[in-house]
Design an enzyme around this catalytic site. Structure first.
Site, PDB file in Angstrom:
ATOM      1  CD  GLN A   1      -3.089  -0.475  -0.058  1.00 17.31           C
ATOM      2  OE1 GLN A   1      -3.247   0.708  -0.318  1.00 17.31           O
ATOM      3  NE2 GLN A   1      -3.744  -1.435  -0.717  1.00 17.31           N
ATOM      4  CB  SER A   2       3.988   2.035  -1.787  1.00 18.51           C
ATOM      5  OG  SER A   2       4.802   3.144  -2.055  1.00 18.51           O
ATOM      6  CG  ASN A   3       0.632   6.600   1.085  1.00 20.19           C
ATOM      7  OD1 ASN A   3      -0.470   6.197   0.753  1.00 20.19           O
ATOM      8  ND2 ASN A   3       1.009   6.677   2.350  1.00 20.19           N
TER       9      ASN A   3
END
Length: 337
Positions: A75-77
């Site tokens: 879930q990398s921004n």
């Protein structure tokens, strides 16, 4: 210090707002709380990585790259904002996602940031936890070069001296906003992970001789390792800017008591912090960075870490789209089929 000497391409909406959090201040009984809204940077729902990408993507363009490669957790921004920046600039984007939580929930593995990665047109590939992600990116870059592409590799979080310039600029922006409203900033608190945001702030605040105390709330590494990473990058950033005198080690401070069981894994404090901010200030934090950062800030307030008349600014680094991957943790998923 003249940041105009460094290539930069406009991707975000700046300056981002500096707002009081009166309801949260009243709930916690002081100190006076403020929020720097870097969730409002504008690029693909916003977030702190946009500031870094303005410098990194400018360097990619200067190198005549036609594809960017980066990596992060599922879930990398950072991955999401990089994919959006590449789309805006007409480049291809390859993202390598590392499994750091072991979650197999489809909402975590394919919703939230991952959905937006793909919507922006990025190619998404998975890697197991513990992989050497820098090596994986370099191998992919060699494959793309063999096919005639011109790749530009961006390390996780955009945490390089070039990327950290984004938060040197942010430190100057925030100081100017505070001065314009006569606000004495006693503390600036934020979540710290890949080190780029904190390193840039350290270098920026030092460059303008600010006496604001900077405190990072760690989300991944133990304190000694986190502070070492931040200090190393802050020093390299100062060198990149040709700042004389170096960076005093005492300017780097990280409290890593709020990581919990590991990176991206929910904690009771994070869940409480996200709910409190949503229900008192109408603000959406994210479950990995700003949620744990705020959990640390709230706990420190309750323990009397700050004086009642201190002005404490919380840097909101964005990423609320990741909440869609954590519905079970908040007990908010519908049980209906």
């Amino acid at each position: 210090m003249d940041l105009s000497l460094f290539p930069r391409i406009q991707l975000g909406h700046f300056p981002t707002p500096l707002e009081p959090m009166a309801n949260l201040t009243a709930l916690l009984g002081g100190p006076r709380l403020w929020v720097k809204r870097d969730d409002c940077t504008g690029l693909s729902t916003g977030g702190n990585k946009t500031r870094k990408l303005e410098y990194l993507m400018a360097e990619a363009i200067a190198a005549r790259a036609d594809v960017v490669i980066t990596q992060g957790a599922t879930q990398s921004n950072h991955a999401r904002q990089t994919a959006a920046a590449a789309a805006k600039l007409g480049m291809k984007c390859h993202i390598l996602l590392e499994d750091r939580t072991g979650s197999t929930d489809p909402d975590y593995t394919d919703n939230g940031n991952v959905l937006l990665d793909r919507l922006h047109g990025a190619t998404v590939d998975r890697r197991s936890g513990g992989s050497n992600m820098q090596q994986e990116m370099e191998q992919l870059a060699e494959q793309l070069k063999a096919d005639g592409a011109r790749p530009y590799v961006i390390p996780g979080g955009g945490s390089t001296p070039v990327g950290a310039l984004g938060y040197v600029s942010a430190a100057m922006e925030l100081a100017s906003q505070a001065a314009a409203r006569g606000l004495r900033m006693d503390y600036l608190v934020h979540a710290t992970g890949s080190a780029g945001t904190q390193a840039g702030l350290v270098a920026g605040l030092h460059a303008i001789n600010s006496d604001t105390k900077l405190l990072g709330i760690g989300v991944r590494a133990p304190q000694e390792k986190q502070e070492a990473m931040v200090y190393d990058l802050a020093c390299r950033t100062a060198e990149h800017m040709r700042m004389g005198g170096g960076i005093p080690r005492e300017l780097v401070s990280a409290n890593c008591d709020y990581v919990g069981a590991g990176y991206g894994l929910p904690t009771a404090g994070m869940l409480e912090a996200v709910e409190i901010l949503a229900r008192t200030e109408g603000l959406l934090l994210d479950p990995v960075y700003s949620g744990k950062g705020m959990a640390g800030l709230i706990d420190l307030i309750r323990k009397g870490y700050f004086k009642a008349n201190d002005n404490v600014v919380f840097l909101h680094t964005g990423g609320s789209v990741a909440l869609f991957g954590y519905g079970d943790a908040f007990g908010l998923k519908s049980s209906q089929g």
